[in-house]
Write a protein that holds these residues in place. Sequence first.
Motif, PDB file in Angstrom:
ATOM      1  N   ASP A   1       0.827  -1.219   0.000  1.00 42.78           N
ATOM      2  CA  ASP A   1       0.000   0.000   0.000  1.00 42.78           C
ATOM      3  C   ASP A   1       0.856   1.261   0.000  1.00 42.78           C
ATOM      4  N   ILE A   2       1.983   1.217  -0.727  1.00 40.88           N
ATOM      5  CA  ILE A   2       2.792   2.426  -0.870  1.00 40.88           C
ATOM      6  C   ILE A   2       1.972   3.493  -1.602  1.00 40.88           C
ATOM      7  N   TYR A   3       1.144   3.021  -2.530  1.00 34.95           N
ATOM      8  CA  TYR A   3       0.277   3.940  -3.261  1.00 34.95           C
ATOM      9  C   TYR A   3      -1.153   3.805  -2.743  1.00 34.95           C
ATOM     10  N   GLY A   4      -1.819   4.924  -2.600  1.00 32.86           N
ATOM     11  CA  GLY A   4      -3.223   4.946  -2.227  1.00 32.86           C
ATOM     12  C   GLY A   4      -3.955   5.885  -3.165  1.00 32.86           C
ATOM     13  N   PHE A   5      -5.267   5.966  -2.984  1.00 33.42           N
ATOM     14  CA  PHE A   5      -6.082   6.802  -3.860  1.00 33.42           C
ATOM     15  C   PHE A   5      -6.990   7.684  -3.008  1.00 33.42           C
ATOM     16  N   ARG A   6      -7.146   8.906  -3.462  1.00 39.18           N
ATOM     17  CA  ARG A   6      -7.970   9.874  -2.745  1.00 39.18           C
ATOM     18  C   ARG A   6      -9.122  10.300  -3.650  1.00 39.18           C
ATOM     19  N   VAL A   7     -10.331  10.177  -3.131  1.00 37.54           N
ATOM     20  CA  VAL A   7     -11.537  10.542  -3.876  1.00 37.54           C
ATOM     21  C   VAL A   7     -12.160  11.748  -3.183  1.00 37.54           C
ATOM     22  N   ILE A   8     -12.217  12.876  -3.892  1.00 33.59           N
ATOM     23  CA  ILE A   8     -12.769  14.111  -3.316  1.00 33.59           C
ATOM     24  C   ILE A   8     -14.089  14.428  -4.024  1.00 33.59           C
ATOM     25  N   VAL A   9     -15.176  14.500  -3.250  1.00 33.17           N
ATOM     26  CA  VAL A   9     -16.514  14.755  -3.792  1.00 33.17           C
ATOM     27  C   VAL A   9     -17.046  16.077  -3.241  1.00 33.17           C
ATOM     28  N   LYS A  10     -18.268  16.443  -3.652  1.00 33.10           N
ATOM     29  CA  LYS A  10     -18.757  17.785  -3.344  1.00 33.10           C
ATOM     30  C   LYS A  10     -19.241  17.955  -1.911  1.00 33.10           C
ATOM     31  N   ASP A  11     -19.867  16.906  -1.314  1.00 34.98           N
ATOM     32  CA  ASP A  11     -20.433  17.094   0.030  1.00 34.98           C
ATOM     33  C   ASP A  11     -20.424  15.780   0.806  1.00 34.98           C
ATOM     34  N   LEU A  12     -20.889  15.860   2.050  1.00 33.22           N
ATOM     35  CA  LEU A  12     -20.839  14.709   2.957  1.00 33.22           C
ATOM     36  C   LEU A  12     -21.673  13.525   2.466  1.00 33.22           C
ATOM     37  N   PRO A  13     -22.963  13.699   2.073  1.00 34.10           N
ATOM     38  CA  PRO A  13     -23.748  12.537   1.629  1.00 34.10           C
ATOM     39  C   PRO A  13     -23.093  11.797   0.466  1.00 34.10           C
ATOM     40  N   THR A  14     -22.445  12.550  -0.443  1.00 33.65           N
ATOM     41  CA  THR A  14     -21.817  11.916  -1.600  1.00 33.65           C
ATOM     42  C   THR A  14     -20.641  11.037  -1.189  1.00 33.65           C
ATOM     43  N   CYS A  15     -20.015  11.325  -0.040  1.00 33.92           N
ATOM     44  CA  CYS A  15     -18.918  10.478   0.450  1.00 33.92           C
ATOM     45  C   CYS A  15     -19.402   9.041   0.638  1.00 33.92           C
ATOM     46  N   TYR A  16     -20.563   8.892   1.274  1.00 38.30           N
ATOM     47  CA  TYR A  16     -21.080   7.552   1.546  1.00 38.30           C
ATOM     48  C   TYR A  16     -21.588   6.884   0.264  1.00 38.30           C
ATOM     49  N   LEU A  17     -22.140   7.681  -0.678  1.00 36.68           N
ATOM     50  CA  LEU A  17     -22.552   7.130  -1.970  1.00 36.68           C
ATOM     51  C   LEU A  17     -21.342   6.581  -2.719  1.00 36.68           C
ATOM     52  N   ALA A  18     -20.248   7.365  -2.737  1.00 40.89           N
ATOM     53  CA  ALA A  18     -19.029   6.928  -3.410  1.00 40.89           C
ATOM     54  C   ALA A  18     -18.466   5.669  -2.759  1.00 40.89           C
ATOM     55  N   LEU A  19     -18.554   5.583  -1.433  1.00 38.83           N
ATOM     56  CA  LEU A  19     -18.072   4.396  -0.718  1.00 38.83           C
ATOM     57  C   LEU A  19     -18.818   3.144  -1.187  1.00 38.83           C
ATOM     58  N   GLY A  20     -20.145   3.264  -1.291  1.00 39.29           N
ATOM     59  CA  GLY A  20     -20.945   2.121  -1.746  1.00 39.29           C
ATOM     60  C   GLY A  20     -20.587   1.701  -3.156  1.00 39.29           C
ATOM     61  N   VAL A  21     -20.347   2.682  -4.021  1.00 39.35           N
ATOM     62  CA  VAL A  21     -19.977   2.380  -5.412  1.00 39.35           C
ATOM     63  C   VAL A  21     -18.647   1.634  -5.462  1.00 39.35           C
ATOM     64  N   LEU A  22     -17.668   2.108  -4.723  1.00 39.34           N
ATOM     65  CA  LEU A  22     -16.341   1.487  -4.758  1.00 39.34           C
ATOM     66  C   LEU A  22     -16.352   0.095  -4.126  1.00 39.34           C
ATOM     67  N   HIS A  23     -17.180  -0.100  -3.095  1.00 37.41           N
ATOM     68  CA  HIS A  23     -17.303  -1.433  -2.498  1.00 37.41           C
ATOM     69  C   HIS A  23     -17.970  -2.405  -3.468  1.00 37.41           C
ATOM     70  N   GLY A  24     -18.760  -1.858  -4.393  1.00 36.83           N
ATOM     71  CA  GLY A  24     -19.357  -2.698  -5.429  1.00 36.83           C
ATOM     72  C   GLY A  24     -18.373  -3.031  -6.529  1.00 36.83           C
ATOM     73  N   LEU A  25     -17.372  -2.173  -6.729  1.00 35.05           N
ATOM     74  CA  LEU A  25     -16.359  -2.396  -7.763  1.00 35.05           C
ATOM     75  C   LEU A  25     -15.308  -3.402  -7.309  1.00 35.05           C
ATOM     76  N   TYR A  26     -14.748  -3.181  -6.128  1.00 33.66           N
ATOM     77  CA  TYR A  26     -13.763  -4.099  -5.547  1.00 33.66           C
ATOM     78  C   TYR A  26     -14.229  -4.483  -4.145  1.00 33.66           C
ATOM     79  N   LYS A  27     -14.039  -5.727  -3.767  1.00 30.05           N
ATOM     80  CA  LYS A  27     -14.497  -6.198  -2.461  1.00 30.05           C
ATOM     81  C   LYS A  27     -13.677  -5.562  -1.334  1.00 30.05           C
ATOM     82  N   PRO A  28     -14.355  -5.076  -0.280  1.00 32.49           N
ATOM     83  CA  PRO A  28     -13.607  -4.499   0.857  1.00 32.49           C
ATOM     84  C   PRO A  28     -12.962  -5.590   1.708  1.00 32.49           C
ATOM     85  N   ILE A  29     -11.812  -5.272   2.270  1.00 33.10           N
ATOM     86  CA  ILE A  29     -11.135  -6.193   3.195  1.00 33.10           C
ATOM     87  C   ILE A  29     -11.748  -6.018   4.583  1.00 33.10           C
TER      88      ILE A  29
END
Length: 739
Positions: free
Chosen positions: A282-310
């Motif tokens: 994990d030398i490299y990580g990724f940062r996702v910046i969205v417009k507001d707080l509710p969108t943070c949780y929406l983006a989280l759900g999308v990414l968990h659907g793309l790759y499985k969370p550990i």
Amino acid sequence: MPKSAAKHSAESLKPSPPPLLPADSEDSQLTLRLREYLKFEDIALVWSAYRFSAAAHEGQMRKSGEPYITHPVSVACILAELHMDVPTLIAALLHDVVEDTGVTKQEVSEQFGKQVAELVDGLSKLDKIEFQSATQAQAENFRKMLLAMSQDVRVILVKLADRLHNMSTLDVMRPEKQRTIARETLEIYAPIANRLGLNAIYQQLEDLSFKYLYPMRYGVISKAILAARGNRKEVVGKILDSLKHRLEEMHIDADITGREKHLYSIYKKMTGKTVTFSQIYDIYGFRVIVKDLPTCYLALGVLHGLYKPIPGKFKDYIAIPKANGYQSLHTTLFGPFGTPIEVQIRSSEMHNIADAGVAAHWLYKTTDAHLTALQQQTHQWLQRLLDIQSESADSLEFLEHFKVDLFPDEVYVFTPKGKIMALPKGATAVDFAYAVHTDIGNRCVAVKINQELAPLRTELHNGDHVEIITAAHSHPNPAWLNYVASGKARAHIRHFLKAMQSSESAHLGERMLNQAVRALHADPATINDTHWQKLLRDYNAKNKEEILTDIGLGKRLNVMVAHQLLAMGEEPFEGQAKQNNKQLGTITIRGSEGMAVQFAQCCRPIPGDPILGFINKDKGLVIHTHDCPAIRKFRVDPEKWLDVEWDPDSKRLFKVNLKLAAANQRGMLAKIAAAIADAGSNIDNVSMESDDSSYTNMHFTVQVENRAHLAELMRRLRKIPDVVRINRVKGAGAEQRIQ
């Protein structure tokens, strides 16, 4: 300093265009940064401070050979990147003029206002911190830094920028000096930057400190990262594209960037987990910046659907922010080729605070200033440090507590009313009690964790519900110092114990002094305030209690103080021949004197034993049995001994050591414990040792009232058929020093 700077006229404060400067100069860089967020008039004020500072530092050079003015300009550039206000920028440009030139605080105040003068003054007091070699002096300077910081947090912001530029130009120093400054930066300044949420400054300070403390390790990891960039470029690019594509499909507008862990964090992970560089994925990580707080949780759900969370690798710092105000969602995903992917998701506002921390939107003192949650947390932290500072006996002790509070891997727990409290990792119920309120900590006797009673030493975990049970007459236990994790708890416990010891020692000292006065054929009542005032002047003591405490702690001899007090009377005192402690009569030991009188661990005296009192510096009066092996070689010095005797009405319990040999049978320990309880005694400690024979040696520490009580207990134990031998143990700690 040239007179032109000292007599800097008010005319120069009028708005005027910034001077034309070479495009590659530091000054030009400062201009570009100021134009990003300041008005023309404000920029003019900053440049008037630049001209003042340049005149004051004229002719001064840095060790690198550059004009000295390049340093304050560089500090101002760092602060301009944080979009700090005009007074802070002016203070940065002037931060060395009072210390290093002939400019006075009054001149700064006249030219730039009282607010700037106070900032510069606060910074000037800190200059000696930088290259201080004496630990005590360094610690005292950190106390000064805290006081200045508590008045205005901008003082430490300028100091951090100052330290960052000094670290970036450390090559000109000797290697020993480089390591000294780097270690101080790593231990104090980098954690302060982290605690204030100044992430960019924090990471740079850590990496620069790492470079000078461990140059070879720094070089190896730097080369490894450069090589890894090429090897992993394709994988990182593929992951970045897939994240962007999936978020766009779900109509989530996001700015996605790849980030590289800074060098020191990689080094810490390698040493902490004992892994090689190639094992860190994990030398490299990724940062996702969205417009507001509710969108943070929406983006989280999308990414968990793309790759499985550990599992177990998700942290919600939005619902429960870090103590420095940091907010973000952290998750680790199973990426392509089985590569773990670290992703941070946050809003634009959260991103600004994550980078600039308290500097992102600090509101300075105004009559109607409304503090944000982050500002309130910072204010509470500063107040907590002030409390620690006031409770600490000396600078070194304060620095110890200060460092404890600077490294808080936090645990989040709930109060009975549902409030979330952040505590350092490893915190116990006692830490929680002091975090709620000092009085709660001082009076706590028990705790309920998740509605179940638990010991006070229980370590707390995330999500615990904690309820403290208090008692009106309870007080801190010295044993708490062995397991508290917060600086506040440690400082308050030590302060209470020292105050209690001082009070008890003063009472004992008064009794010892009165006995010495009577042994000199005088009445203690004849000693008046005049005598005491003369003695206080001679001893350079603050008050009478200080001298009495010193007597009780063995730091002053009661005979000497009695002689001097009586000699200060108007009539000469007859019989001032040399006296010793053996002429002073006997001190009665009640057993309730507290910490002023201690019972030696080596022989554990109990009422009925013939005893002697040994005057031990710092510990006060230590009681030994007259035949204790530990005191034989010290009995040749009669000045350190006092005759003591037991109070016949003493009702407290005393500890005593017993050794039993009993048959190695089932239930034997239970029989012995029952006999001890039937005799009205308590078991304080028990241990056993067996030599594979049919008998076992048992070592007990029990509590008894006196020798008669002990004799009755031993008679009961001898009646147990399988107990073959029992005796009281004395002198087990005879090898220990008693002075």
